[in-house]
Motif scaffolding. Structure first.
Motif, PDB file in Angstrom:
ATOM      1  N   TYR A  28     -72.651 -58.616  82.843  1.00 29.68           N
ATOM      2  CA  TYR A  28     -72.023 -59.653  83.665  1.00 29.68           C
ATOM      3  C   TYR A  28     -70.649 -60.017  83.101  1.00 29.68           C
ATOM      4  N   TYR A  29     -70.610 -60.283  81.788  1.00 31.78           N
ATOM      5  CA  TYR A  29     -69.341 -60.709  81.195  1.00 31.78           C
ATOM      6  C   TYR A  29     -68.333 -59.560  81.112  1.00 31.78           C
ATOM      7  N   GLU A  31     -68.094 -57.284  83.411  1.00 34.76           N
ATOM      8  CA  GLU A  31     -67.556 -57.241  84.775  1.00 34.76           C
ATOM      9  C   GLU A  31     -66.498 -58.332  84.962  1.00 34.76           C
ATOM     10  N   MET A  32     -66.798 -59.540  84.481  1.00 33.36           N
ATOM     11  CA  MET A  32     -65.863 -60.655  84.633  1.00 33.36           C
ATOM     12  C   MET A  32     -64.530 -60.359  83.960  1.00 33.36           C
ATOM     13  N   GLU A  35     -62.575 -57.910  86.022  1.00 36.24           N
ATOM     14  CA  GLU A  35     -62.025 -58.552  87.222  1.00 36.24           C
ATOM     15  C   GLU A  35     -60.741 -59.304  86.875  1.00 36.24           C
ATOM     16  N   LEU A  50     -62.827 -66.777  79.566  1.00 39.47           N
ATOM     17  CA  LEU A  50     -64.266 -66.986  79.684  1.00 39.47           C
ATOM     18  C   LEU A  50     -64.723 -68.272  79.007  1.00 39.47           C
TER      19      LEU A  50
ATOM     20  N   TYR B  24     -69.179 -60.564  95.190  1.00 44.14           N
ATOM     21  CA  TYR B  24     -69.379 -60.318  93.762  1.00 44.14           C
ATOM     22  C   TYR B  24     -68.937 -61.547  92.973  1.00 44.14           C
ATOM     23  N   GLY B  25     -69.381 -61.610  91.702  1.00 38.07           N
ATOM     24  CA  GLY B  25     -69.195 -62.790  90.856  1.00 38.07           C
ATOM     25  C   GLY B  25     -67.812 -63.406  90.900  1.00 38.07           C
ATOM     26  N   TYR B  26     -66.795 -62.607  90.610  1.00 37.45           N
ATOM     27  CA  TYR B  26     -65.430 -63.114  90.523  1.00 37.45           C
ATOM     28  C   TYR B  26     -64.972 -63.727  91.848  1.00 37.45           C
ATOM     29  N   GLU B  40     -67.235 -69.020  84.865  1.00 35.53           N
ATOM     30  CA  GLU B  40     -68.048 -67.811  84.707  1.00 35.53           C
ATOM     31  C   GLU B  40     -69.374 -68.143  84.025  1.00 35.53           C
ATOM     32  N   ASN B  64     -63.693 -48.630  91.244  1.00 37.36           N
ATOM     33  CA  ASN B  64     -62.630 -48.373  90.275  1.00 37.36           C
ATOM     34  C   ASN B  64     -63.135 -47.801  88.958  1.00 37.36           C
ATOM     35  N   ARG B  66     -65.927 -48.392  87.483  1.00 33.05           N
ATOM     36  CA  ARG B  66     -66.868 -49.251  86.772  1.00 33.05           C
ATOM     37  C   ARG B  66     -67.895 -49.784  87.768  1.00 33.05           C
ATOM     38  N   ARG B  68     -69.770 -52.801  89.755  1.00 33.61           N
ATOM     39  CA  ARG B  68     -69.590 -54.184  90.189  1.00 33.61           C
ATOM     40  C   ARG B  68     -70.892 -54.620  90.840  1.00 33.61           C
ATOM     41  N   LYS B  69     -71.379 -55.810  90.499  1.00 25.45           N
ATOM     42  CA  LYS B  69     -72.644 -56.284  91.066  1.00 25.45           C
ATOM     43  C   LYS B  69     -72.359 -57.096  92.318  1.00 25.45           C
TER      44      LYS B  69
END
Lengths: 201, 104
Positions: A28-29, A31-32, A35, A50, B24-26, B40, B64, B66, B68-69
């Motif tokens: 999760y982190y 991915e963050m 992003e 973060l 997705y999260g972001y 976050e 890209n 990677r 992504r959820k």
């Protein structure tokens, strides 16, 4: 801090929790951070965005039930030799009683805090009941015993009790919230304790 | 605001953010942030809780180079949102009544 350094540090801090939960959090982190980088931040800035590592770890731990953490901690991290087995069994009167004593101490401290809170509740209820009971008592004194002075005194005392009781109601509310909050903090601290032990292994 | 209440409301916000389409999260944080503060570290436990309560499900998609959820709302999640709106319709009606009485 670089992305890899951050993720490694996070993984290390979480080594006391089940593998599944640990990888999920790290993914999760990761991915963050990616992003943030895709949106123009530099790697170091993305990690900084973060926030505090302790806060991150707390948020992750709060979601995992204590039982799961304890079970993970109980699982042997490496093969235990026959000698170690024997030592553990022989030494059990020592470490087992120490463990029970530690748990008992924590529970009794928490229980004593709650018993103080409960006594305040009881006092409040007693005050309110006294305040209400003073009226029929005063009436009785006035009519039956023909004692207006004492009756008035009784009424006054009753009013004071009721007043103080009502103030105490507010205090009860605050104490109750405080007790619940404290319970949550103790639970989190216990989880962190178990997780930290895992790191040291 | 009461911590528990805020948490519950943030869960609703996240569900609302993925109601019309998977997100997705972001992106969820970006959408929700316009209305209410969400970081976050706060989002992660919320997503976990919603997943465990089966109000949403997770899909891993390649993006890209990677992973992504993507989070997808379930039928139960949609029901939860409808429930929330109904509860707050009533709350809003009461609030309007109180304001009206106040202004008299």
């Amino acid at each position: 801090m670089t992305k890899q350094a951050f993720l490694d540090a996070l993984s290390k801090r979480l080594s006391g929790i089940p593998q599944e939960d640990r990888s999920r959090s790290v993914e999760y982190y990761s991915e963050m951070i990616e992003e943030h980088i895709d949106n123009g931040l530099a790697e170091e800035e993305a990690v900084a965005a973060l926030g505090d590592m302790e806060e991150i770890v707390n948020q992750i731990l709060e979601e995992i039930p204590l039982s799961k953490i304890v079970r993970e901690r109980m699982r042997p991290q490496r093969k235990i030799s026959a000698l170690e087995m024997v030592l553990i069994c022989v030494g059990s009167p020592v470490w087992l009683s120490l463990l029970v004593a530690a748990v008992a101490i924590v529970i009794s401290i928490y229980a004593s805090i709650w018993s103080v809170i409960i006594s305040v509740f009881a006092t409040t209820i007693a005050l309110l009941i006294t305040g209400v009971a003073a009226f029929p008592a005063a009436l009785f004194l006035y009519i039956m015993r023909k004692n207006p002075l004492f009756a008035t005194c009784m009424l006054g005392a009753g009013a004071v009790c009721a007043g103080v009781g009502i103030l105490f109601l507010y205090v009860c509310g605050v104490l109750f919230k405080g007790g619940v909050f404290l319970g949550a903090k103790i639970l989190l601290a216990t989880k962190r304790c178990f997780v930290k032990k895992g790191v040291e292994q | 605001m009461d911590v528990q209440l805020k948490r519950g409301l943030l869960e609703i916000c996240v569900l609302a953010a993925i109601r019309k389409q998977d997100s997705y999260g972001y992106q969820i944080i970006k959408d929700v942030k316009e209305y209410v503060e969400l970081s976050e570290s706060t989002l992660y436990p919320i997503l976990r809780r919603l997943e465990m309560a089966q109000l949403l499900c997770v899909n891993s998609v390649e993006y890209n180079g990677r992973i992504r959820k993507y989070y997808h709302i379930t039928e139960r999640g949609k029901e939860r949102l409808a429930e929330f709106c109904k509860e707050w319709q009533e709350l809003l009606a009461i609030y309007q009544f109180v304001k009206k009485e106040e202004e008299k």
